[in-house]
Motif scaffolding. Structure first.
Motif, PDB file in Angstrom:
ATOM      1  N   ILE A 296      46.260   0.447  22.175  1.00 11.39           N
ATOM      2  CA  ILE A 296      45.270   0.201  21.129  1.00 11.39           C
ATOM      3  C   ILE A 296      45.196   1.357  20.127  1.00 11.39           C
TER       4      ILE A 296
ATOM      5  N   ALA B   4      46.426   0.938  33.401  1.00 13.40           N
ATOM      6  CA  ALA B   4      46.823  -0.475  33.376  1.00 13.40           C
ATOM      7  C   ALA B   4      48.209  -0.631  32.746  1.00 13.40           C
ATOM      8  N   GLU B   5      48.439   0.094  31.653  1.00 12.37           N
ATOM      9  CA  GLU B   5      49.715  -0.060  30.947  1.00 12.37           C
ATOM     10  C   GLU B   5      50.868   0.544  31.741  1.00 12.37           C
TER      11      GLU B   5
ATOM     12  N   ILE C 115      41.727   1.252  37.094  1.00 14.69           N
ATOM     13  CA  ILE C 115      42.677   0.333  36.451  1.00 14.69           C
ATOM     14  C   ILE C 115      42.147  -0.205  35.123  1.00 14.69           C
ATOM     15  N   SER C 116      40.827  -0.074  34.879  1.00 15.45           N
ATOM     16  CA  SER C 116      40.325  -0.565  33.588  1.00 15.45           C
ATOM     17  C   SER C 116      40.571   0.457  32.466  1.00 15.45           C
TER      18      SER C 116
ATOM     19  N   LEU D 132      37.641   6.662  22.401  1.00 17.16           N
ATOM     20  CA  LEU D 132      36.986   5.490  21.804  1.00 17.16           C
ATOM     21  C   LEU D 132      35.465   5.619  21.877  1.00 17.16           C
TER      22      LEU D 132
ATOM     23  N   SER E 285      47.368   2.676  18.408  1.00 19.20           N
ATOM     24  CA  SER E 285      48.183   2.468  17.209  1.00 19.20           C
ATOM     25  C   SER E 285      47.666   1.324  16.346  1.00 19.20           C
ATOM     26  N   SER E 286      46.624   0.614  16.801  1.00 16.35           N
ATOM     27  CA  SER E 286      46.051  -0.446  15.971  1.00 16.35           C
ATOM     28  C   SER E 286      45.568   0.155  14.655  1.00 16.35           C
ATOM     29  N   PRO E 287      45.796  -0.539  13.529  1.00 18.92           N
ATOM     30  CA  PRO E 287      45.332   0.016  12.252  1.00 18.92           C
ATOM     31  C   PRO E 287      43.816   0.188  12.201  1.00 18.92           C
ATOM     32  N   TYR E 288      43.089  -0.545  13.033  1.00 20.69           N
ATOM     33  CA  TYR E 288      41.627  -0.421  13.024  1.00 20.69           C
ATOM     34  C   TYR E 288      41.154   0.798  13.800  1.00 20.69           C
ATOM     35  N   ILE E 289      41.977   1.265  14.718  1.00 18.35           N
ATOM     36  CA  ILE E 289      41.644   2.449  15.499  1.00 18.35           C
ATOM     37  C   ILE E 289      42.392   3.640  14.902  1.00 18.35           C
TER      38      ILE E 289
ATOM     39  N   ILE F 171      35.326   8.607   9.809  1.00 15.55           N
ATOM     40  CA  ILE F 171      36.537   9.236  10.352  1.00 15.55           C
ATOM     41  C   ILE F 171      37.681   8.979   9.378  1.00 15.55           C
TER      42      ILE F 171
ATOM     43  N   MET G  63      34.565   7.899  19.046  1.00 16.78           N
ATOM     44  CA  MET G  63      34.634   7.155  17.786  1.00 16.78           C
ATOM     45  C   MET G  63      33.395   6.279  17.618  1.00 16.78           C
ATOM     46  N   ASP G  64      32.967   5.658  18.697  1.00 19.98           N
ATOM     47  CA  ASP G  64      31.768   4.813  18.628  1.00 19.98           C
ATOM     48  C   ASP G  64      30.536   5.651  18.296  1.00 19.98           C
TER      49      ASP G  64
ATOM     50  N   HIS H  95      51.602  -1.698  34.724  1.00 24.41           N
ATOM     51  CA  HIS H  95      52.376  -2.879  34.337  1.00 24.41           C
ATOM     52  C   HIS H  95      53.871  -2.555  34.259  1.00 24.41           C
TER      53      HIS H  95
END
Lengths: 343, 343
Positions: free
Chosen positions: A281, A78-79, A72-73, A254, A283-287, A267, A257-258, A82
């Protein structure tokens, strides 16, 4: 609350039979007014919820469904959980979530737990493809449907999935169109249909474009952040490093990316990364993670609707739905600038 | 599986009483060998799980606990739920998750659902502070413990929380030390203890540093991504915009970061942002969100351990634990460079 109350306690307190309790709570006719009042008073005194009990007495339904997830994490689970939880409420159903922690040995126990809790049906969002329990339950007419996963015995299972092979091909073709040739692949084990199908798509896209499969670029194991981070780091430090990564889930993209950041790789200038799932996440501009959308909202709504139709016996057909994936291009993928070095 | 089996069915099939079934499944002595074999054969034939049934027959326990969360798609809930699910398995407990979708009217129903499922105890990770149901259940000796939240009637509730007021003060003091004076605050409503306490910490830190409270900089409402994004966007476009934001959850801090990106503001050069919770993604180098750690792993382990002690009657004391928060400084906060413009 030394002992918790049940329909039997209500019947005893009111001095009537359990079936009378049932008839009152279901508003059936042919119940004397005084009896009805006695039962309702008992319900009230015992701090009871008539609707819950009425339901289970009346039709042997608990109006509860089970949802088995891998972890679930992981935001994908999770999404979607929900969405299922919210929409189930509109159908007047409750949902019990069981998290297998991607540990297959706990899968059968998860099923037992849910059946022990008398759920009316089960949505399985994570299961190994060689699982036999699901088709066994299906043959026993137990309402069960796979979601995001299929099992090998797919003549005897309901499912709603996205076309994972096609989605993976779209991801890899996108990278190839950007002149990438050395494309690493990060995935969970092929014992899961989702990862198996995505791997087939990866291989197939390479083949169709005349690119040799290089198993050194492929990770197929437990999707732990630390392991994938280390694998990616090692690969990126290699002289002849891949210029792009296809991660079979956004969540694990992710970690890639890290690893890129840790290695000082920009990137998408130095390295392109594409995921799969389209978690929020991404679609976040930071990702800004390019990815393949599973249409998770549509898929989650559909699987719930179909399960409830099966429970309500409105459907006695096999439910086998495969949705079309969609390529979403964001800033994490770009033209390969190192093509000369890498050929 | 037209009808699902239960202990009664086993008894009927074996031609014995339900209490004999119980005695066999619990390995009690004084059961004839032939009877034992008949019961076990019936269990087998009916495809039954003896341990599940044995448990509930023997000690009236289901070895299931309930977990009520506000919104499982918020990574704080998802990540702590995962810890609780994994560790519960080590205690041989199953967990039913109920998601209230931050809709308080569904809270009582969630409690009813869980009690209807005969859970042995409940962990409440989201509830309004004026809730009365929790202390009612506590007074009835029902095992229930709050986690991350408290209710007003805190003489009659168990809880494990972080010191939210102190955590908020640490966040705001950190911004003030970086020369920020105009500090926006983004939060859910004060009807939740967590948000109430964080708001008190925000106000208190401002006051101790001689900074006037400006309610135009404060959002206290539903934590929807779209609403917070829009509020932040509007505030950032203001002539006399805040130079920093304190978001009372990391999840919603991401909406503030997105608004900054949309506005072309560089973090932290143009604007500093600090969150609260330390969700996993906060430590990604691409997000690098400064935040207040709730010590979620410790908190989740502790709340589960304490609940199980209550269920097992190993504890009859009120459990009231407040953990220390921790400031984690990452790249999203930096020195205010616009101090002249903003005073």
């Amino acid at each position: 609350m030394k002992e918790r109350v049940n329909a039997y306690d209500v019947a005893k307190r009111a001095g009537v039979s359990q079936s009378t309790v049932s008839r009152v709570l279901n508003n059936y006719s042919h119940v004397k007014k005084s009896t009805r009042e006695r039962v309702l008073a008992a319900v009230d005194e015992l701090g009871f919820t008539p609707d819950e009990i009425a339901r289970s007495l009346a039709n042997n339904k608990t109006r509860t469904i089970g949802l088995i997830v891998g972890n679930i994490s992981n935001p994908f689970y999770a999404e979607t959980a929900h969405i299922i939880l919210r929409e189930a409420r509109d159908y007047d159903y409750d949902v019990i979530i069981v998290d297998t922690d991607s540990d297959e040995s706990s899968f059968d126990r998860s099923i037992q737990t849910l059946i022990g809790k008398r759920v009316d049906g089960i949505i399985v969002a994570s299961v190994r493809k060689d699982n036999k329990k699901i088709s066994e339950l299906f043959k026993l007419n137990f309402p069960i449907i796979c979601y995001n996963r299929k099992v090998d015995d797919d003549r005897n299972t309901n499912f709603v999935v996205v076309d994972n092979k096609q989605g993976a091909k779209m991801a890899v073709n996108h990278l190839i169109q950007l002149n990438h040739q050395r494309i690493a692949y990060i995935s969970g084990p092929c014992t899961y249909s989702t990862f198996n199908d995505r791997f087939l798509g990866y291989q197939s896209a390479l083949k169709e474009n005349g690119i040799d499969y290089d198993k050194r670029l492929v990770y197929q194991n437990e999707l732990s952040f630390d392991k994938v981070f280390q694998f990616s780091l090692d690969l990126m430090r290699n002289q002849n490093r891949p210029t792009s990564f296809f991660a079979s889930t956004d969540h694990i993209a992710l970690a890639v990316m890290d690893a890129a950041a840790q290695n000082g790789l920009h990137i998408p200038y130095d390295i392109s990364i594409i995921g799969f799932d389209n978690i929020d996440i991404a679609s976040s501009p930071y990702i800004g993670l390019s990815t393949i959308s599973q249409q998770k909202k549509k898929m989650a709504s559909l699987v719930l609707k179909e399960l409830i139709a099966i429970i309500d016996k409105k459907s006695d057909q096999l439910i086998q739905i495969t949705l079309e994936p969609e390529l979403l291009i964001r800033k994490s993928t770009g033209m390969n600038t190192q093509i000369r070095n890498n050929r």
